[in-house]
Design a protein around this motif. Structure first.
Motif, PDB file in Angstrom:
ATOM      1  N   ALA A 127       0.828  -1.208   0.000  1.00 42.47           N
ATOM      2  CA  ALA A 127       0.000   0.000   0.000  1.00 42.47           C
ATOM      3  C   ALA A 127       0.860   1.254   0.000  1.00 42.47           C
ATOM      4  CB  ALA A 127      -0.934   0.005   1.210  1.00 42.47           C
ATOM      5  N   LEU A 128       1.993   1.193   0.693  1.00 41.72           N
ATOM      6  CA  LEU A 128       2.840   2.386   0.795  1.00 41.72           C
ATOM      7  C   LEU A 128       3.765   2.542  -0.407  1.00 41.72           C
ATOM      8  CD1 LEU A 128       3.810   2.274   4.573  1.00 41.72           C
ATOM      9  CD2 LEU A 128       2.148   3.776   3.467  1.00 41.72           C
ATOM     10  N   ASN A 129       4.186   1.414  -0.969  1.00 43.20           N
ATOM     11  CA  ASN A 129       5.254   1.472  -1.968  1.00 43.20           C
ATOM     12  C   ASN A 129       4.860   1.001  -3.353  1.00 43.20           C
ATOM     13  OD1 ASN A 129       6.888   2.184   0.249  1.00 43.20           O
ATOM     14  ND2 ASN A 129       7.277   0.027   0.701  1.00 43.20           N
ATOM     15  N   GLY A 130       3.680   0.436  -3.512  1.00 40.67           N
ATOM     16  CA  GLY A 130       3.320  -0.167  -4.788  1.00 40.67           C
ATOM     17  C   GLY A 130       4.042  -1.498  -4.971  1.00 40.67           C
ATOM     18  N   HIS A 131       3.688  -2.199  -6.033  1.00 43.13           N
ATOM     19  CA  HIS A 131       4.209  -3.550  -6.216  1.00 43.13           C
ATOM     20  C   HIS A 131       4.634  -3.732  -7.671  1.00 43.13           C
ATOM     21  CE1 HIS A 131       3.412  -8.162  -5.538  1.00 43.13           C
ATOM     22  NE2 HIS A 131       4.688  -7.865  -5.504  1.00 43.13           N
ATOM     23  N   VAL A 132       5.858  -4.183  -7.851  1.00 43.35           N
ATOM     24  CA  VAL A 132       6.351  -4.509  -9.189  1.00 43.35           C
ATOM     25  C   VAL A 132       6.549  -6.021  -9.268  1.00 43.35           C
ATOM     26  CG1 VAL A 132       8.318  -4.330 -10.781  1.00 43.35           C
ATOM     27  CG2 VAL A 132       7.506  -2.302  -9.550  1.00 43.35           C
ATOM     28  N   VAL A 133       6.046  -6.626 -10.325  1.00 41.55           N
ATOM     29  CA  VAL A 133       6.292  -8.041 -10.557  1.00 41.55           C
ATOM     30  C   VAL A 133       7.183  -8.163 -11.784  1.00 41.55           C
ATOM     31  CG1 VAL A 133       5.267 -10.279 -11.054  1.00 41.55           C
ATOM     32  CG2 VAL A 133       4.045  -8.628  -9.610  1.00 41.55           C
ATOM     33  N   ALA A 134       8.332  -8.818 -11.611  1.00 41.91           N
ATOM     34  CA  ALA A 134       9.261  -9.010 -12.723  1.00 41.91           C
ATOM     35  C   ALA A 134       9.320 -10.495 -13.039  1.00 41.91           C
ATOM     36  CB  ALA A 134      10.645  -8.494 -12.351  1.00 41.91           C
ATOM     37  N   THR A 135       9.095 -10.838 -14.280  1.00 46.92           N
ATOM     38  CA  THR A 135       9.158 -12.242 -14.687  1.00 46.92           C
ATOM     39  C   THR A 135      10.311 -12.417 -15.664  1.00 46.92           C
ATOM     40  OG1 THR A 135       6.758 -12.331 -14.531  1.00 46.92           O
ATOM     41  CG2 THR A 135       7.846 -14.150 -15.685  1.00 46.92           C
ATOM     42  N   VAL A 136      11.178 -13.386 -15.381  1.00 46.12           N
ATOM     43  CA  VAL A 136      12.217 -13.722 -16.362  1.00 46.12           C
ATOM     44  C   VAL A 136      12.141 -15.222 -16.617  1.00 46.12           C
ATOM     45  CG1 VAL A 136      13.797 -11.839 -15.769  1.00 46.12           C
ATOM     46  CG2 VAL A 136      13.979 -14.021 -14.570  1.00 46.12           C
ATOM     47  N   ILE A 137      12.437 -15.578 -17.833  1.00 52.15           N
ATOM     48  CA  ILE A 137      12.468 -17.003 -18.181  1.00 52.15           C
ATOM     49  C   ILE A 137      13.923 -17.372 -18.431  1.00 52.15           C
ATOM     50  CG2 ILE A 137      11.623 -18.771 -19.765  1.00 52.15           C
ATOM     51  CD1 ILE A 137       9.222 -17.055 -20.306  1.00 52.15           C
ATOM     52  N   ILE A 138      14.355 -18.409 -17.752  1.00 49.45           N
ATOM     53  CA  ILE A 138      15.723 -18.885 -17.922  1.00 49.45           C
ATOM     54  C   ILE A 138      15.640 -20.215 -18.686  1.00 49.45           C
ATOM     55  CG2 ILE A 138      17.855 -19.585 -16.746  1.00 49.45           C
ATOM     56  CD1 ILE A 138      17.158 -16.662 -16.238  1.00 49.45           C
ATOM     57  N   ASP A 139      16.379 -20.317 -19.780  1.00 50.25           N
ATOM     58  CA  ASP A 139      16.219 -21.515 -20.612  1.00 50.25           C
ATOM     59  C   ASP A 139      17.071 -22.677 -20.092  1.00 50.25           C
ATOM     60  OD1 ASP A 139      18.805 -21.150 -21.405  1.00 50.25           O
ATOM     61  OD2 ASP A 139      18.305 -20.348 -23.389  1.00 50.25           O
ATOM     62  N   GLU A 140      17.072 -23.753 -20.873  1.00 47.93           N
ATOM     63  CA  GLU A 140      17.742 -24.983 -20.434  1.00 47.93           C
ATOM     64  C   GLU A 140      19.238 -24.783 -20.235  1.00 47.93           C
ATOM     65  OE1 GLU A 140      15.648 -24.549 -22.892  1.00 47.93           O
ATOM     66  OE2 GLU A 140      14.173 -26.169 -22.997  1.00 47.93           O
ATOM     67  N   GLU A 141      19.818 -23.767 -20.932  1.00 50.04           N
ATOM     68  CA  GLU A 141      21.260 -23.501 -20.779  1.00 50.04           C
ATOM     69  C   GLU A 141      21.544 -22.435 -19.722  1.00 50.04           C
ATOM     70  OE1 GLU A 141      20.585 -23.967 -24.546  1.00 50.04           O
ATOM     71  OE2 GLU A 141      20.991 -25.997 -23.807  1.00 50.04           O
ATOM     72  N   ASP A 142      20.572 -22.167 -18.844  1.00 50.77           N
ATOM     73  CA  ASP A 142      20.705 -21.123 -17.823  1.00 50.77           C
ATOM     74  C   ASP A 142      20.960 -19.731 -18.422  1.00 50.77           C
ATOM     75  OD1 ASP A 142      20.236 -22.807 -15.638  1.00 50.77           O
ATOM     76  OD2 ASP A 142      22.344 -23.423 -15.558  1.00 50.77           O
ATOM     77  N   GLU A 143      20.377 -19.500 -19.587  1.00 44.68           N
ATOM     78  CA  GLU A 143      20.473 -18.179 -20.195  1.00 44.68           C
ATOM     79  C   GLU A 143      19.090 -17.536 -20.187  1.00 44.68           C
ATOM     80  OE1 GLU A 143      23.083 -16.454 -21.454  1.00 44.68           O
ATOM     81  OE2 GLU A 143      24.401 -18.043 -20.666  1.00 44.68           O
ATOM     82  N   PRO A 144      19.035 -16.210 -19.993  1.00 48.55           N
ATOM     83  CA  PRO A 144      17.719 -15.550 -20.053  1.00 48.55           C
ATOM     84  C   PRO A 144      17.118 -15.703 -21.444  1.00 48.55           C
ATOM     85  CG  PRO A 144      19.468 -13.982 -19.450  1.00 48.55           C
ATOM     86  CD  PRO A 144      20.145 -15.274 -19.782  1.00 48.55           C
TER      87      PRO A 144
END
Lengths: 556, 556
Positions: free
Chosen positions: B461-478
Motif C-alpha cells: 500500500a505504501l510502496n506499490g508492487h512490481v512483478v518481474a518475470t524472467v524465463i531462464i532456458d535450459e542452458e541457464d540463459e535468459p
C-alpha cells in the motif's frame, strides 16, 4: 451596465480544511483577468491515500487559463496556504506576492523545486497597494498563530472584497500583528461588497481566547515539573513556540528546539526581523550536558507523525536525548481528526517510560488560531459586507457559516471547490461548475487522484495480491503449469495445504481444459485465470485477492 | 503455609481498550487450576491491520494449558468481552458461564462458528455460586449500558477477588441492573483481597452521569425536530436504544430500527425477558409510508462504519428510506479514537443533503457506560481491597489507575497483557511474563500478528508492487528480456517514457551482463533483479517499490 463580471472560484479549501486555493476574476465572461489567493497543500493518510507524499489542489483549470492569470497572493506561511507554490509554480508562471516572512518561506519552496525565487515579490502591508490587472490588492495585517498573517483587501471595479485568510480576534497574540478593530473599521468604511471568510471554527460557540491566556497555565506547569519538560506544538505555531520557550526560561531551564521544521521557522522569523525576542536556545549536543530539571525541549510531532522528534523520543534516544521516569511531556496542541491513534500511541509509549503526559483535554494548554462562531459574527458586523462567502472549511462548516451569515441578515452562498460564483449583482449567484480535484505528489511524480493508482494500492492492502505466471509456447499451448506468487496472503487455509500449491493445481486443471480460442487471446486468458484464482482462493481462505496475470508467450 | 499460589494473567484488554481476556489461577506453581474471564475481540484499522476482519487475543498459552482450564465466565454481551467465544472455543473446550442475556449471545456465536451451543451454561446472579476447580464464582449485577452486565465475585482459598467487568455507578441506568451500594457493601463485608477494576475512563475527572440524564435532552431535541429524525448509537448500547426509542414515541413518531446488529440486540433482549418495555417498532417497509415528521429511525453506524445504516443513508437510499433537507441526524455516541475521519465524512455527506447533524460535542446527548475517576475511587472505597489491579485500559489508563489506587493507600500493580501476577502475599508481585499477542481473523483464516502477512500488505500500500518475470532456458540463459507488471505505481516518471519500458530495458541490460553463477542461483538472481528494479524505479519515480521476482526455468 458593463458586461464585465466579478467571479470567485475556490480550487481548494472549500469543502475541506487545508489545501487553500481561491481564484478571483474580473472581466467579460470567460475572459476575466484572474488572481489566485494561496496555493496550499493537505496531507495524506493510510485510509485514502497510502504512500502519497503530499496533496495539492488540481490546478489544471488555472493552467489552461494561465495567460489570464495576473498574480498569486499568499496570505501567510502555513503549509495549507503556501505549501504548493514550489511544486506548482512552473505550471502557472506568474509573480507571487507575500509579506516578508511569508515571502521568505515561499522563496525557499521555489528554490527547493527548481522554480525561480525572484518571482516571489515582498509586499508591504496595507495601505500599500499591488496592482494585478483590474485588481488592487493590499495585505491587511491580522492575528493568527504565525507572524505577518494577512487578510487581503481586494478592490475591483465592482467593489471591495475582503478575503480574511486564517484569522482570530486576538488583541494580544504574543507574536505577529494584533487584531486591530480600528484598522478593520477603516477598511470597512468605503463599503465592503464581499467578505470571503475563514470557517474552520464556526461550530465553537464561545468567543475565542487570546494566545496570551495560555502563558500562565503553561508557565505554572513547566515550573512545577520536577524532571525534564518536553513540549510539542505545530512547528509553524510560532506564537506558541514563543510562549513555550518563555515558560522554559522563566522556570530556569535551558531551551532546546528539536525538529527541522521548527528550527527553520524560528530561523526564518529571526532573519526576517519578525521575531525579535525569541529566547536563546541550545543545541541537542549542549542539551545533553544540562541537568534534566534545568532542561526544556520543544519538539516537532504534535500530530504523532512517525518521523518527528516526539515519536523519535517515544521510541528511545533521539539526537542523544531521551526521556525517563519523572519527566513531563506536554501536547500544547489539538489533535487533527484522523491523527488520534498516532498521538495515543505516543502517549502510551511515554506512559511505559514513566513519563507524565499532559494534553489539552482540560483546555488549559492550547487555544486555536482561528475565529470561533461569535468572533465570525463580530467580523461580519465590522466589515458589514453586502454578501458573505464562507471559505476554508468542510461542507458542514461552510453550511453553518452560511446560516450564521443569513441569521445576521446578509446574503451568503455555499460554494465548494469548483463552484464559480458570480459576485456582480446584489447577491452571490452560482455561475458554473469547474472540474476540480486533487493532485498527489507520489515519490517524485505528480499523479491525479482519479487515475486509479492509489485505488490499486488500497485494494492490495485490503485483499492481498496474487501473481500468476503462465508460459504459452509457440503452438499456443501452456508450457508446464502455472507459477503462483503470494504477497500479503495467508500461507495456507481450509485444506491446510500451501495456498500456492492449491492455486497452482486448480489453475493447471483449468489450463488443461481450456479451449484454443481462449489460449490464443491474452485478455480472455487473463480473465479466465483471474476468475479461477479468485474462486479458488475464496474457497480456501475466504478472500478474493487482487490478481495480476503474466502471460509469457514464447515466440518461435 | 501451603505452596499453592493465586495468580492473575491478562491475555487481552490490559494495555488496550477492547479484546478483554483475563486468566485467574490457583494451585501449585505451574499447575494452577485456571479460569478465563471474558474472551473479546477488537477491531482492525487501515493503518495497522488492512484487510483484517477481526482481532482476538492470542490464546496459545491457554490452549497449551487447556487441561488446567476449568471454565470461561463472560461478564456481559459486548463484543470486546464475548466476541471471541465462537472463533476460539474449539481451542479451549471448557464450559462457558454467563447470565441469561449474555448466554443467549454466546450461544449464537458458538453456533455461527461450529462450536457446541450447549457448552454455554446460563448462570443465576449473586449469591448463586458456580464452582470451577478451586474457585467459587458468582455473577454480581452492576450497571453498564447493556442488560445483565456483571462483575464477578471470585472466592479462592486465598481470599476474595472482585473482578468488576465494565461498570458505572448508575443508580438509574434505564435498562439493566442499577448500581446497588448495599449489595456491594455486602460483597465487601467478608473482606476483599483483590479488586481487578475497569480503567477506561480513569482520566475523566468528574463523577459520571446517569443514563437517565440524557433522556430529557434527547426528548427535547427529537420533539423540536421538524422533519425525520435519525439517531445512531452503538448497536449494543441497549440503554441508549431504549432512551432514543422512548424519545421518538414521546414526540409522536413511529420508531424504526435499521441495522442487523441493532435488531438482533433488541430481539435478544425481548426474548430473554430483560427488555420488557421497549416501544414497538415498525419495519423499514412500513416506515416508507409514514410522513417524515412522524418518523424516527434508530440506526447502526455510530463510528462511521462503511457498511452500516448511517453510512448507507449518507450515500442515498437505504432500504427504501432516504434523508433530505430539514431532517435531523443525531450521533448519540462518542467517536472512538481512530474513527474520526469516517464519522466526519458522514457528517459532511449529510451536510450536503441539507440535513442538520447534532453530535455529542455539547455533552448533552451521550454519557459513557464506564466509571470515571471519582467513581473508581468510590469503588475502591466500597470494596476496600488489600490490593488493586487495574484492567481494561491502555497503558496510560492502567498507570493512572495505579496512581489513583496508591494515592488511596492501597497496593497496586500495572500488569499489561502477558504479565503473570502472584496475588498470594500482601502485595501483588510480578511472577513472570508469558508471550502474548494478537490473532487476526483474515477472511476465514486465523493468522498471527507476527507472521508478516499484514506487513507485506502495508508495504504494498505504501510502496506499490512490481512483478518481474524472467524465463531462464535450459542452458541457464535468459530467454528474451524481462516482463514487468506494475500495481499501484505511476505509469511514467522523470523520463516520461512508460515506467514498464524503462524497468524492462534496465533489467534486460543487467541480465545480459550477468555472470553464470548468478543466473544459475535463484536467490542471487532474484536479489539482483530486485535491487536493479528498486534502483531504477527510484531514479524514475522517486520511490522504491515492493518487488516480486518470478524466475521461470525451462527444463530441457
Amino acid at each position: 451596465m458593463s458586461s464585465n463580471r466579478l467571479i470567485y472560484l475556490p480550487l481548494g479549501g472549500a469543502g475541506e480544511i487545508g489545501m487553500n486555493a481561491y481564484v478571483y476574476g474580473y472581466g467579460p465572461e470567460g475572459k476575466e483577468r484572474l488572481i489566485l489567493v494561496d496555493l496550499g497543500v493537505t496531507f495524506p493518510n493510510m485510509d485514502t491515500t497510502p504512500g502519497v507524499d503530499l496533496i495539492f489542489p488540481d490546478v489544471t483549470w488555472l493552467e489552461e487559463n494561465a495567460e489570464r492569470l495576473e498574480a498569486i497572493f499568499i496570505t501567510h506561511a502555513h503549509e495549507d496556504h503556501v505549501g504548493g507554490i514550489g511544486h506548482l509554480w512552473n505550471r502557472l508562471k506568474v509573480p507571487v506576492y507575500a509579506r516578508t516572512f511569508t515571502a521568505n518561506h515561499a522563496r525557499r519552496k521555489m528554490e527547493e523545486h527548481g522554480a525561480p525565487e525572484d518571482e516571489v515579490i515582498t509586499a508591504a502591508a496595507y495601505p500599500e497597494i499591488i496592482k494585478a490587472g483590474p485588481f488592487k490588492v493590499s495585505f491587511l495585517p491580522l492575528a493568527h498563530s504565525i507572524p505577518e498573517s494577512s487578510g487581503l483587501v481586494i478592490d475591483t471595479p465592482d467593489g471591495r472584497i475582503v478575503h480574511t485568510g486564517d484569522f482570530k480576534l486576538d488583541e494580544t497574540p504574543v507574536v505577529g500583528d494584533a487584531f486591530d478593530p480600528d484598522l478593520w473599521a477603516e477598511v470597512a468604511k468605503p463599503g465592503v461588497k464581499v467578505l470571503v471568510c475563514d470557517s474552520t471554527n464556526v461550530f465553537s460557540r464561545h468567543p475565542g481566547r487570546s494566545e496570551t491566556s495560555v502563558a500562565p497555565e503553561i508557565k505554572a506547569l513547566v515550573t512545577g515539573a520536577k524532571g525534564m519538560v518536553v513540549a510539542t506544538t505545530f512547528a509553524s505555531n510560532i506564537a506558541r513556540l514563543q510562549t513555550l520557550a518563555e515558560a522554559g526560561i522563566a522556570s530556569g531551564r535551558s531551551v532546546c528546539l528539536l525538529g527541522r521544521a521548527m528550527k527553520r521557522m524560528i530561523t526564518a522569523g529571526v532573519e526576517t526581523g519578525v521575531l525579535t525576542n525569541f529566547p536563546s536556545t541550545i543545541t541537542a549536543e549542549e542539551a545533553q550536558q544540562v541537568p534534566r530539571e534545568n532542561l526544556m525541549l520543544i519538539v516537532t510531532g504534535s500530530q504523532g507523525e512517525r518521523r518527528a522528534a516526539s515519536a523519535g523520543l517515544s521510541r528511545g534516544k533521539y539526537l542523544g536525548l531521551s526521556m525517563k521516569e519523572g519527566d513531563l511531556f506536554l501536547f500544547s496542541s489539538k489533535t487533527i481528526p484522523g491523527n488520534e491513534r498516532g498521538v495515543i500511541n505516543i502517549m502510551n509509549a511515554y506512559s511505559e517510560m514513566g513519563v507524565d503526559v499532559v494534553d489539552d483535554s482540560t483546555g488549559h494548554y492550547h487555544v486555536s488560531g482561528h475565529a470561533n462562531g461569535p468572533d465570525l459574527q463580530r467580523a461580519h458586523e465590522i466589515f458589514a459586507p453586502q454578501m458573505i462567502i464562507p471559505m476554508h472549511g468542510e461542507h458542514r462548516h461552510l453550511r453553518e457559516h452560511v446560516r450564521l451569515a443569513e441569521n445576521g441578515g446578509r446574503a451568503a452562498v455555499l460554494a465548494v471547490n469548483g463552484t464559480m460564483v458570480n459576485l456582480s449583482g446584489n447577491k452571490p449567484k452560482v455561475a458554473e461548475y469547474i472540474e476540480t480535484g486533487r493532485t498527489y505528489l507520489d515519490g517524485s511524480v505528480q499523479i491525479s487522484a482519479l487515475d486509479g493508482i492509489i485505488r490499486d494500492r488500497i485494494r492490495m492492502a485490503l485483499n492481498g495480491h496474487v501473481v500468476a505466471t503462465v508460459i504459452i509456447d509457440e503452438e499456443d499451448e501452456p508450457l508446464g503449469g502455472a507459477w503462483i506468487e503470494l504477497m500479503g496472503l495467508p500461507k495456507a487455509g481450509r485444506s491446510k495445504a500451501p495456498l500456492t500449491d492449491v492455486l497452482e493445481e486448480d489453475l493447471s486443471q483449468i489450463l488443461n481444459r481450456m479451449d484454443d480460442k481462449t489460449l490464443r487471446d491474452d485478455d480472455k486468458l487473463e480473465e479466465a485465470i483471474r476468475r479461477e484464482i479468485r474462486r479458488s482462493a475464496n474457497d480456501e481462505i475466504g478472500r478474493k485477492p487482487e490478481v495480476t496475470v503474466v502471460v509469457s508467450r514464447l515466440v518461435g
